[in-house]
Design a protein around this motif. Structure first.
Motif, mmCIF file in Angstrom:
data_model
loop_
_atom_site.group_PDB
_atom_site.id
_atom_site.type_symbol
_atom_site.label_atom_id
_atom_site.label_comp_id
_atom_site.label_asym_id
_atom_site.label_seq_id
_atom_site.Cartn_x
_atom_site.Cartn_y
_atom_site.Cartn_z
ATOM 1 N N GLN A 196 0.897 -1.146 0.121
ATOM 2 C CA GLN A 196 0.155 0.091 0.060
ATOM 3 C C GLN A 196 0.889 1.189 -0.073
ATOM 4 N N GLY A 197 1.970 1.211 0.643
ATOM 5 C CA GLY A 197 2.818 2.170 0.829
ATOM 6 C C GLY A 197 3.815 2.658 -0.543
ATOM 7 N N ILE A 198 4.093 1.514 -1.144
ATOM 8 C CA ILE A 198 5.144 1.791 -2.587
ATOM 9 C C ILE A 198 4.085 1.877 -3.875
ATOM 10 N N LEU A 199 3.176 1.197 -3.802
ATOM 11 C CA LEU A 199 2.451 1.044 -5.050
ATOM 12 C C LEU A 199 1.382 2.392 -5.267
ATOM 13 N N PRO A 200 1.322 3.046 -6.491
ATOM 14 C CA PRO A 200 0.123 3.903 -6.556
ATOM 15 C C PRO A 200 -1.280 2.979 -6.486
ATOM 16 N N LEU A 201 -2.228 3.741 -5.818
ATOM 17 C CA LEU A 201 -3.547 3.182 -5.690
ATOM 18 C C LEU A 201 -4.049 2.596 -6.701
ATOM 19 N N SER A 202 -3.942 3.116 -8.017
ATOM 20 C CA SER A 202 -4.467 2.528 -9.197
ATOM 21 C C SER A 202 -3.706 1.005 -9.308
ATOM 22 N N VAL A 203 -2.360 0.830 -9.151
ATOM 23 C CA VAL A 203 -1.574 -0.323 -9.183
ATOM 24 C C VAL A 203 -2.150 -1.207 -8.106
ATOM 25 N N PHE A 204 -2.138 -0.868 -6.858
ATOM 26 C CA PHE A 204 -2.517 -1.587 -5.558
ATOM 27 C C PHE A 204 -3.988 -2.213 -6.091
ATOM 28 N N ASP A 205 -5.028 -1.443 -6.593
ATOM 29 C CA ASP A 205 -6.183 -1.956 -6.747
ATOM 30 C C ASP A 205 -6.068 -3.022 -7.953
ATOM 31 N N TRP A 206 -5.396 -2.907 -8.884
ATOM 32 C CA TRP A 206 -5.161 -4.080 -10.029
ATOM 33 C C TRP A 206 -4.718 -5.085 -9.446
ATOM 34 N N VAL A 207 -3.716 -5.113 -8.416
ATOM 35 C CA VAL A 207 -3.231 -6.201 -7.627
ATOM 36 C C VAL A 207 -4.431 -7.018 -7.091
ATOM 37 N N MET A 208 -5.037 -6.200 -6.262
ATOM 38 C CA MET A 208 -6.052 -6.742 -5.382
ATOM 39 C C MET A 208 -7.266 -7.422 -6.219
ATOM 40 N N ARG A 209 -7.464 -6.626 -7.303
ATOM 41 C CA ARG A 209 -8.713 -7.035 -8.214
ATOM 42 C C ARG A 209 -8.342 -8.251 -9.184
ATOM 43 N N ASP A 210 -7.288 -7.944 -10.183
ATOM 44 C CA ASP A 210 -7.120 -8.860 -11.217
ATOM 45 C C ASP A 210 -6.230 -9.894 -10.715
ATOM 46 N N VAL A 211 -4.967 -9.641 -9.958
ATOM 47 C CA VAL A 211 -4.129 -10.721 -9.657
ATOM 48 C C VAL A 211 -4.612 -11.578 -8.399
ATOM 49 N N LEU A 212 -5.108 -11.034 -7.358
ATOM 50 C CA LEU A 212 -5.459 -11.788 -6.184
ATOM 51 C C LEU A 212 -6.919 -12.154 -6.106
ATOM 52 N N GLY A 213 -7.507 -11.344 -6.707
ATOM 53 C CA GLY A 213 -9.157 -11.245 -6.799
ATOM 54 C C GLY A 213 -9.740 -11.117 -5.570
ATOM 55 N N ILE A 214 -9.200 -10.070 -4.696
ATOM 56 C CA ILE A 214 -9.770 -9.736 -3.319
ATOM 57 C C ILE A 214 -11.237 -9.209 -3.900
ATOM 58 N N TYR A 215 -11.050 -8.088 -4.618
ATOM 59 C CA TYR A 215 -12.194 -7.282 -4.886
ATOM 60 C C TYR A 215 -13.568 -7.948 -5.343
ATOM 61 N N ASP A 216 -13.545 -9.239 -5.869
ATOM 62 C CA ASP A 216 -14.669 -9.944 -6.189
ATOM 63 C C ASP A 216 -14.942 -11.126 -5.307
ATOM 64 N N THR A 217 -14.182 -11.086 -4.420
ATOM 65 C CA THR A 217 -14.579 -12.354 -3.219
ATOM 66 C C THR A 217 -15.827 -12.408 -2.592
ATOM 67 N N MET A 218 -16.793 -11.365 -2.707
ATOM 68 C CA MET A 218 -18.146 -11.130 -1.891
ATOM 69 C C MET A 218 -19.117 -11.114 -3.105
ATOM 70 N N LYS A 219 -18.895 -11.270 -4.275
ATOM 71 C CA LYS A 219 -20.000 -11.368 -5.456
ATOM 72 C C LYS A 219 -21.023 -12.316 -4.996
ATOM 73 N N GLU A 220 -20.634 -13.333 -4.670
ATOM 74 C CA GLU A 220 -21.611 -14.513 -4.365
ATOM 75 C C GLU A 220 -22.009 -14.968 -3.000
ATOM 76 N N PHE A 221 -21.566 -13.800 -2.045
ATOM 77 C CA PHE A 221 -21.604 -14.301 -0.765
ATOM 78 C C PHE A 221 -23.180 -14.530 -0.217
ATOM 79 N N LYS A 222 -23.252 -15.667 0.551
ATOM 80 C CA LYS A 222 -24.350 -15.885 1.294
ATOM 81 C C LYS A 222 -24.543 -15.827 2.860
ATOM 82 N N GLY A 223 -23.560 -16.202 3.362
ATOM 83 C CA GLY A 223 -23.408 -16.274 4.740
ATOM 84 C C GLY A 223 -23.944 -17.640 5.428
ATOM 85 N N ARG A 224 -24.588 -17.353 6.759
ATOM 86 C CA ARG A 224 -24.903 -18.605 7.386
ATOM 87 C C ARG A 224 -26.364 -18.669 7.026
ATOM 88 N N GLY A 225 -26.939 -17.431 6.453
ATOM 89 C CA GLY A 225 -28.477 -17.386 6.162
ATOM 90 C C GLY A 225 -29.115 -17.179 7.531
#
Length: 225
Positions: A196-225
């Motif tokens: 977070q400290g060395i990467l521009p925010l746009s690049v950090f977002d790209w790593v989280m979204r497109d490389v690690l897929g973090i930003y898409d983890t909750m798309k099909e979230f259901k929980g315990r119901g």
């Protein structure tokens, strides 16, 4: 109760004290009962949590209040009940199980992330206070990825696997024993903060979204119901 039955094989007695952690009055009453019936508390683990997996505009005021009361306020209220006695004895440990969402923003987790950012900031601040006051009381802040307990059913992780509850519990216990200040898993705390400290925010977002897929983890979230 289920929790008590799971430990029925233990030789020592397991005491259960039900409490609505969204209600500070109950927290104070139950804490006082514990102190009267059990005595001093050496280790306090703040572990309760709730999550509402939806976009912020879809939340109700009640959703927001419940998340903040249980995830952020309850650890503070509980610790305030037991910390003064620890300070008198100059002995004790407080462990707060927050979340990696306390380090990384994530869509459909805005309120949850806010509550966990608060928990992380509070826990580590009190750690510094204890050091400044010369108290032998450790504060450990845990920031795990999704743990496979059912709370996050439906979560899809591109690269990082969901954490095993048993193995994660063992790592948390070891962290308390070793008086670790912070423990993030599986990505280490320093790596996240360094990125977070060395990467521009746009690049950090790209790593989280497109490389690690973090930003898409909750798309099909259901929980315990």
């Amino acid at each position: 109760m289920q929790t008590k039955s799971e430990f029925s094989h233990w030789e020592k007695e397991i005491l259960i004290y039900p409490c609505d952690l969204a209600d500070v009055t109950q927290i104070r009453e139950v804490s006082e009962k514990i102190k009267n019936e059990v005595g001093n508390v050496d280790i306090l683990i703040n572990n309760a949590g709730v999550v509402t997996g939806k976009y912020f505009h879809e939340h109700t005021h009640e959703n927001i209040e419940q998340s903040m009361l249980i995830n952020s306020c309850a650890p503070m209220h509980l610790t305030l009940e037991f910390l003064p006695e620890m300070m008198v004895r100059n002995h004790g440990a407080v462990c707060t199980v927050a979340s990696s969402a306390g380090l990384i923003s994530n869509p459909k987790m805005s309120v949850y992330a806010a509550s966990k950012w608060a928990a992380v900031g509070w826990s580590d601040s009190v750690r510094l206070e204890m050091k400044q006051l010369g108290k032998n009381i450790s504060f450990t802040t845990i920031m795990p990825f999704f743990i496979n307990t059912g709370m996050f059913d439906g979560v899809k992780s591109k690269i990082l696997p969901m954490l095993d509850p048993e193995k994660t519990s063992e790592r948390i216990i070891r962290a308390i024993e070793k008086e670790r200040k912070m423990l993030a898993m599986p990505l280490p705390y320093w790596f996240i903060r360094f990125s977070q400290g060395i990467l521009p925010l746009s690049v950090f977002d790209w790593v989280m979204r497109d490389v690690l897929g973090i930003y898409d983890t909750m798309k099909e979230f259901k929980g315990r119901g």
